[in-house]
Design a protein around this motif. Structure first.
Motif, PDB file in Angstrom:
ATOM      1  N   ALA A 102      15.300  14.101  -8.271  1.00  7.09           N
ATOM      2  CA  ALA A 102      15.261  12.815  -7.571  1.00  7.09           C
ATOM      3  C   ALA A 102      14.454  12.869  -6.277  1.00  7.09           C
ATOM      4  O   ALA A 102      13.763  11.916  -5.924  1.00  7.09           O
ATOM      5  CB  ALA A 102      16.679  12.334  -7.287  1.00  7.09           C
ATOM      6  N   ASP A 103      14.533  13.980  -5.553  1.00 11.21           N
ATOM      7  CA  ASP A 103      13.818  14.051  -4.269  1.00 11.21           C
ATOM      8  C   ASP A 103      12.312  13.951  -4.471  1.00 11.21           C
ATOM      9  O   ASP A 103      11.629  13.188  -3.764  1.00 11.21           O
ATOM     10  CB  ASP A 103      14.163  15.349  -3.540  1.00 11.21           C
ATOM     11  N   LEU A 104      11.798  14.719  -5.403  1.00 11.58           N
ATOM     12  CA  LEU A 104      10.363  14.662  -5.658  1.00 11.58           C
ATOM     13  C   LEU A 104       9.971  13.327  -6.284  1.00 11.58           C
ATOM     14  O   LEU A 104       8.868  12.825  -6.048  1.00 11.58           O
ATOM     15  CB  LEU A 104       9.939  15.809  -6.577  1.00 11.58           C
ATOM     16  N   ALA A 105      10.869  12.724  -7.061  1.00 14.55           N
ATOM     17  CA  ALA A 105      10.574  11.420  -7.657  1.00 14.55           C
ATOM     18  C   ALA A 105      10.409  10.361  -6.573  1.00 14.55           C
ATOM     19  O   ALA A 105       9.474   9.547  -6.605  1.00 14.55           O
ATOM     20  CB  ALA A 105      11.680  11.009  -8.626  1.00 14.55           C
ATOM     21  N   ALA A 106      11.307  10.363  -5.572  1.00 12.28           N
ATOM     22  CA  ALA A 106      11.210   9.397  -4.475  1.00 12.28           C
ATOM     23  C   ALA A 106       9.940   9.627  -3.664  1.00 12.28           C
ATOM     24  O   ALA A 106       9.236   8.679  -3.296  1.00 12.28           O
ATOM     25  CB  ALA A 106      12.439   9.509  -3.574  1.00 12.28           C
ATOM     26  N   HIS A 107       9.631  10.894  -3.406  1.00 12.97           N
ATOM     27  CA  HIS A 107       8.428  11.219  -2.651  1.00 12.97           C
ATOM     28  C   HIS A 107       7.172  10.802  -3.426  1.00 12.97           C
ATOM     29  O   HIS A 107       6.229  10.234  -2.855  1.00 12.97           O
ATOM     30  CB  HIS A 107       8.383  12.715  -2.362  1.00 12.97           C
ATOM     31  N   SER A 108       7.146  11.085  -4.728  1.00 18.74           N
ATOM     32  CA  SER A 108       5.978  10.763  -5.560  1.00 18.74           C
ATOM     33  C   SER A 108       5.753   9.258  -5.637  1.00 18.74           C
ATOM     34  O   SER A 108       4.616   8.789  -5.556  1.00 18.74           O
ATOM     35  CB  SER A 108       6.154  11.331  -6.969  1.00 18.74           C
ATOM     36  N   LEU A 109       6.836   8.511  -5.778  1.00 19.93           N
ATOM     37  CA  LEU A 109       6.696   7.058  -5.880  1.00 19.93           C
ATOM     38  C   LEU A 109       6.207   6.465  -4.558  1.00 19.93           C
ATOM     39  O   LEU A 109       5.339   5.583  -4.550  1.00 19.93           O
ATOM     40  CB  LEU A 109       8.023   6.425  -6.281  1.00 19.93           C
ATOM     41  N   GLY A 110       6.745   6.953  -3.438  1.00 18.20           N
ATOM     42  CA  GLY A 110       6.266   6.478  -2.146  1.00 18.20           C
ATOM     43  C   GLY A 110       4.795   6.793  -1.943  1.00 18.20           C
ATOM     44  O   GLY A 110       4.018   5.964  -1.443  1.00 18.20           O
ATOM     45  N   THR A 111       4.382   7.985  -2.366  1.00 18.52           N
ATOM     46  CA  THR A 111       2.971   8.373  -2.264  1.00 18.52           C
ATOM     47  C   THR A 111       2.104   7.486  -3.138  1.00 18.52           C
ATOM     48  O   THR A 111       1.001   7.082  -2.739  1.00 18.52           O
ATOM     49  CB  THR A 111       2.799   9.844  -2.668  1.00 18.52           C
ATOM     50  N   PHE A 112       2.592   7.174  -4.334  1.00 11.25           N
ATOM     51  CA  PHE A 112       1.831   6.320  -5.249  1.00 11.25           C
ATOM     52  C   PHE A 112       1.585   4.949  -4.626  1.00 11.25           C
ATOM     53  O   PHE A 112       0.449   4.443  -4.638  1.00 11.25           O
ATOM     54  CB  PHE A 112       2.596   6.182  -6.566  1.00 11.25           C
ATOM     55  N   LEU A 113       2.618   4.341  -4.075  1.00  8.85           N
ATOM     56  CA  LEU A 113       2.467   3.003  -3.493  1.00  8.85           C
ATOM     57  C   LEU A 113       1.584   3.015  -2.249  1.00  8.85           C
ATOM     58  O   LEU A 113       0.759   2.116  -2.052  1.00  8.85           O
ATOM     59  CB  LEU A 113       3.840   2.427  -3.150  1.00  8.85           C
ATOM     60  N   CYS A 114       1.742   4.045  -1.413  1.00 13.04           N
ATOM     61  CA  CYS A 114       0.976   4.089  -0.162  1.00 13.04           C
ATOM     62  C   CYS A 114      -0.460   4.535  -0.388  1.00 13.04           C
ATOM     63  O   CYS A 114      -1.399   3.950   0.163  1.00 13.04           O
ATOM     64  CB  CYS A 114       1.663   5.028   0.825  1.00 13.04           C
ATOM     65  N   LEU A 115      -0.614   5.599  -1.167  1.00 12.19           N
ATOM     66  CA  LEU A 115      -1.933   6.196  -1.329  1.00 12.19           C
ATOM     67  C   LEU A 115      -2.785   5.474  -2.354  1.00 12.19           C
ATOM     68  O   LEU A 115      -4.015   5.406  -2.220  1.00 12.19           O
ATOM     69  CB  LEU A 115      -1.770   7.668  -1.732  1.00 12.19           C
ATOM     70  N   ARG A 116      -2.146   4.913  -3.386  1.00 12.67           N
ATOM     71  CA  ARG A 116      -2.896   4.364  -4.508  1.00 12.67           C
ATOM     72  C   ARG A 116      -2.941   2.841  -4.546  1.00 12.67           C
ATOM     73  O   ARG A 116      -3.813   2.272  -5.211  1.00 12.67           O
ATOM     74  CB  ARG A 116      -2.284   4.865  -5.824  1.00 12.67           C
ATOM     75  N   VAL A 117      -2.021   2.171  -3.872  1.00 10.16           N
ATOM     76  CA  VAL A 117      -1.970   0.715  -3.968  1.00 10.16           C
ATOM     77  C   VAL A 117      -2.337   0.057  -2.638  1.00 10.16           C
ATOM     78  O   VAL A 117      -3.356  -0.631  -2.525  1.00 10.16           O
ATOM     79  CB  VAL A 117      -0.585   0.238  -4.451  1.00 10.16           C
ATOM     80  N   LEU A 118      -1.523   0.285  -1.619  1.00 14.91           N
ATOM     81  CA  LEU A 118      -1.756  -0.382  -0.336  1.00 14.91           C
ATOM     82  C   LEU A 118      -2.874   0.270   0.484  1.00 14.91           C
ATOM     83  O   LEU A 118      -3.701  -0.424   1.083  1.00 14.91           O
ATOM     84  CB  LEU A 118      -0.470  -0.386   0.482  1.00 14.91           C
ATOM     85  N   GLY A 119      -2.884   1.597   0.542  1.00 17.07           N
ATOM     86  CA  GLY A 119      -3.824   2.308   1.399  1.00 17.07           C
ATOM     87  C   GLY A 119      -5.284   1.933   1.196  1.00 17.07           C
ATOM     88  O   GLY A 119      -5.978   1.598   2.167  1.00 17.07           O
ATOM     89  N   PRO A 120      -5.808   1.971  -0.034  1.00 15.93           N
ATOM     90  CA  PRO A 120      -7.220   1.632  -0.243  1.00 15.93           C
ATOM     91  C   PRO A 120      -7.564   0.214   0.201  1.00 15.93           C
ATOM     92  O   PRO A 120      -8.659  -0.030   0.711  1.00 15.93           O
ATOM     93  CB  PRO A 120      -7.393   1.791  -1.761  1.00 15.93           C
ATOM     94  N   ALA A 121      -6.641  -0.719   0.034  1.00 15.08           N
ATOM     95  CA  ALA A 121      -6.901  -2.107   0.429  1.00 15.08           C
ATOM     96  C   ALA A 121      -6.933  -2.253   1.939  1.00 15.08           C
ATOM     97  O   ALA A 121      -7.720  -3.036   2.484  1.00 15.08           O
ATOM     98  CB  ALA A 121      -5.837  -3.027  -0.168  1.00 15.08           C
TER      99      ALA A 121
END
Length: 327
Positions: free
Chosen positions: A225-244
């Motif tokens: 669960a810990d890595l899952a939460a970290h991975s999902l947060g990274t996905f949203l920040c790095l891959r969705v919001l960050g580039p925009a």
């Protein structure tokens, strides 16, 4: 003298179909232009079907390209995406999203996610690589939250427009007052960015919410669960919001004018990348490590939101469950 057989007319389709005999009245009398549907022949007594019947019998079955691409329940096209170029993956995302039903798209996304997790070493670096699979998943996530992301970036662009000219200019004069002003401005932007991120997550469109659930579940099954939460947060920040945020023009938001505004947007992008970790890494962002206490505090607020994607808590409040795009 030519032999008698050489003087005979060449056998044509009509002669072959009638067995070599003569039809009653030639083509017109036989009904090829007008006449009955069944054509009797004098010599053989056989009948010749009209050409409409032949055309119907020779009809080619319709080809459904969407079904063909969905071979092996979506795994075939998923393998093609995974082994192809990043630019091809981004193009295929637009093509498939425009031509396939949402259920088929979901199966392709799940197949891609399984393949990507299977090759992951467990250090959460899989979301930082530039694989074709991640390019496809990121493009789909960005498309499903286009309007939602656009509104966030538009608000942040308005915030940075009002910054003083030397705000966040870490190469400028290093007096104590100037340094204190920059740190205070940076902390204010961290608070604004983290609040926007939290609101973004709470208001996720239903389709992106579904994808986030799948990312969390796939990582949790293998790595916890810990890595899952970290991975999902990274996905949203790095891959969705960050580039925009780093490039507002990619989502039709006017880039703010002035060096201060541009520096602030780049800083906000770095904040989003670092928030899931709760700190700025010293080896890359040594200038900002003085802000890590605040980053840790805001990161601790983010983690429970990521864990809420597992279980019965509902975060998505927009759209119908399981389908539909924001754009």
């Amino acid at each position: 003298m030519l032999p008698k057989q050489a003087l005979q007319p060449t056998l044509g389709p009509l002669t072959l179909l009638t067995g070599g005999g003569e039809c009653r009245s030639g083509l017109r009398g036989a009904g090829l232009t007008r006449g009955p549907a069944i054509l009797p022949c004098h010599t053989t007594g056989s009948t010749l079907p009209e050409f409409a019947a032949l055309d119907s019998a020779a009809e080619v079955p319709q080809f459904d390209i969407a079904d063909a691409l969905f071979a092996e329940d979506g795994r075939w096209i998923a393998r093609c995406i995974s082994s192809g170029a990043i630019s091809d993956a981004q193009l295929l995302e637009r093509v498939l999203a425009g031509m396939m039903h949402i259920d088929k798209i979901h199966k392709i996304l799940l197949a891609l996610l399984d393949m990507e997790i299977d090759t992951c070493t467990g250090n959460a670096q899989w979301l930082r690589t530039n694989s074709s699979t991640l390019a496809f998943l990121s493009a789909y996530a960005q498309r499903s939250a286009y309007v939602h992301t656009q509104s966030v970036v538009h608000r942040l662009a308005g915030v940075v427009t009002s910054l003083p000219p030397d705000a966040l200019d870490w190469d400028a004069a290093q007096s104590e007052d100037a340094q204190s002003m920059r740190l205070n401005e940076a902390m204010r932007l961290i608070l604004i960015a983290s609040d926007e991120l939290i609101e973004f997550i709470r208001m996720l469109p239903a389709e992106l919410h579904w994808l986030c659930e799948q990312v969390y579940s796939a990582v949790q099954v293998r790595f916890g669960a810990d890595l899952a939460a970290h991975s999902l947060g990274t996905f949203l920040c790095l891959r969705v919001l960050g580039p925009a945020i780093a490039a507002p023009e990619t989502i039709a938001v006017t880039m703010p004018k002035g060096d201060a505004a541009r520096r602030a947007l780049l800083f906000l992008n770095k904040v989003l990348v670092a928030l899931p970790q709760g700190r700025f890494p010293a080896h890359r962002e040594g200038t900002f490590t003085a802000l890590n206490d605040l980053m840790m505090e805001r990161g601790q607020i983010l983690a429970p939101l990521m864990r809420a994607f597992h279980g019965e808590e509902a975060i998505a409040v927009a759209g119908e469950p399981g389908g539909g795009f924001d754009q």
